[in-house]
Design a protein around this motif. Structure first.
Motif, PDB file in Angstrom:
ATOM      1  N   CYS A 143      13.387 -21.656 -31.729  1.00  0.00           N
ATOM      2  CA  CYS A 143      13.356 -20.453 -30.883  1.00  0.00           C
ATOM      3  C   CYS A 143      14.359 -19.446 -31.408  1.00  0.00           C
ATOM      4  O   CYS A 143      14.074 -18.247 -31.443  1.00  0.00           O
ATOM      5  CB  CYS A 143      13.670 -20.839 -29.439  1.00  0.00           C
ATOM      6  SG  CYS A 143      13.386 -19.504 -28.264  1.00  0.00           S
ATOM      7  N   LYS A 144      15.517 -19.925 -31.875  1.00  0.00           N
ATOM      8  CA  LYS A 144      16.518 -19.008 -32.423  1.00  0.00           C
ATOM      9  C   LYS A 144      15.977 -18.340 -33.667  1.00  0.00           C
ATOM     10  O   LYS A 144      16.158 -17.144 -33.867  1.00  0.00           O
ATOM     11  CB  LYS A 144      17.805 -19.769 -32.751  1.00  0.00           C
ATOM     12  CG  LYS A 144      18.586 -20.180 -31.540  1.00  0.00           C
ATOM     13  CD  LYS A 144      19.841 -20.924 -31.968  1.00  0.00           C
ATOM     14  CE  LYS A 144      20.577 -21.467 -30.779  1.00  0.00           C
ATOM     15  NZ  LYS A 144      21.738 -22.240 -31.122  1.00  0.00           N
ATOM     16  N   LEU A 147      13.459 -15.681 -32.796  1.00  0.00           N
ATOM     17  CA  LEU A 147      14.107 -14.461 -32.287  1.00  0.00           C
ATOM     18  C   LEU A 147      14.742 -13.673 -33.420  1.00  0.00           C
ATOM     19  O   LEU A 147      14.719 -12.436 -33.403  1.00  0.00           O
ATOM     20  CB  LEU A 147      15.145 -14.814 -31.221  1.00  0.00           C
ATOM     21  CG  LEU A 147      14.567 -15.237 -29.870  1.00  0.00           C
ATOM     22  CD1 LEU A 147      15.669 -15.690 -28.943  1.00  0.00           C
ATOM     23  CD2 LEU A 147      13.784 -14.103 -29.231  1.00  0.00           C
ATOM     24  N   ASP A 151      13.880  -9.936 -34.424  1.00  0.00           N
ATOM     25  CA  ASP A 151      14.900  -8.892 -34.575  1.00  0.00           C
ATOM     26  C   ASP A 151      14.733  -8.157 -35.889  1.00  0.00           C
ATOM     27  O   ASP A 151      14.905  -6.939 -35.962  1.00  0.00           O
ATOM     28  CB  ASP A 151      16.308  -9.509 -34.508  1.00  0.00           C
ATOM     29  CG  ASP A 151      16.705  -9.862 -33.075  1.00  0.00           C
ATOM     30  OD1 ASP A 151      16.032  -9.367 -32.141  1.00  0.00           O
ATOM     31  OD2 ASP A 151      17.668 -10.610 -32.895  1.00  0.00           O
ATOM     32  N   TYR A 160      17.811  -9.617 -27.822  1.00  0.00           N
ATOM     33  CA  TYR A 160      17.433 -10.401 -26.674  1.00  0.00           C
ATOM     34  C   TYR A 160      17.617 -11.796 -27.003  1.00  0.00           C
ATOM     35  O   TYR A 160      17.967 -12.679 -26.663  1.00  0.00           O
ATOM     36  CB  TYR A 160      16.050 -10.166 -26.093  1.00  0.00           C
ATOM     37  CG  TYR A 160      14.907  -9.893 -26.983  1.00  0.00           C
ATOM     38  CD1 TYR A 160      13.806 -10.698 -26.909  1.00  0.00           C
ATOM     39  CD2 TYR A 160      14.875  -8.851 -27.899  1.00  0.00           C
ATOM     40  CE1 TYR A 160      12.698 -10.451 -27.685  1.00  0.00           C
ATOM     41  CE2 TYR A 160      13.770  -8.615 -28.661  1.00  0.00           C
ATOM     42  CZ  TYR A 160      12.692  -9.398 -28.558  1.00  0.00           C
ATOM     43  OH  TYR A 160      11.589  -9.151 -29.286  1.00  0.00           O
TER      44      TYR A 160
END
Length: 160
Positions: A143-144, A147, A151, A160
């Motif tokens: 998930c990181k 993200l 970005d 976020y």
């Protein structure tokens, strides 16, 4: 009718005769009784005129007293009406103030209930935010990475 006319003529001649006798008596000189009667008559005239003048003053003053009393009563009635009017307005203002105080108390109670509800919502949202932050911090590595890719793909939505 002739009896009545004779009676009136006899009365008239009696009055005229008495006046003529008095006038003849007054024309005779040297009587002390005349002097005493003249002084007494003058004194009676002066006393009568003085009494008449005093009576007129008393009547004038009585009329003034009556007028002053009437004016005083009118003023007292007007002032009493003003006082009653003022008391009525004060009662209306007091009633309005009591109604406003009751409204303020109701608004105060409503505001306290709203503050209580808002405090509960703030506490729930803080708890939810801390729960969300805790889950966000414990997100998996995939998930990181997703993200970070997001970005880099959309720099305007970064953070976020």
């Amino acid at each position: 009718m002739s009896v009545l006319i004779r009676f009136l003529l006899a009365g008239w001649s009696l009055v005229i005769g008495a006046a003529a006798d008095a006038l003849q008596w007054l024309r005779r000189p040297g009587s002390k009784i005349k002097l005493v009667c003249a002084v007494l008559a003058f004194g009676c005239v002066v006393a009568g005129l003085t009494a008449y003048e005093k009576e007129q003053r008393i009547r004038d003053l009585s009329a003034q007293v009556v007028k002053v009393r009437a004016d005083w009563q009118a003023d007292a009635a007007r002032l009493q009406a003003d006082v009653d009017n003022r008391d009525q307005r004060l009662a209306e203002v007091a009633t309005a103030l009591r109604a406003e105080a009751d409204k303020l108390e109701a608004l105060k109670a409503e505001s306290a209930a709203a503050l209580q509800a808002l405090a509960g919502k703030i506490e729930a949202s803080e708890k939810e935010a801390s729960t969300w932050r805790g889950r966000y911090e414990q997100r998996p590595d995939t998930c990181k990475a997703a993200l970070e890719l997001l970005d880099s793909a959309c720099p305007a939505l970064k953070g976020y």
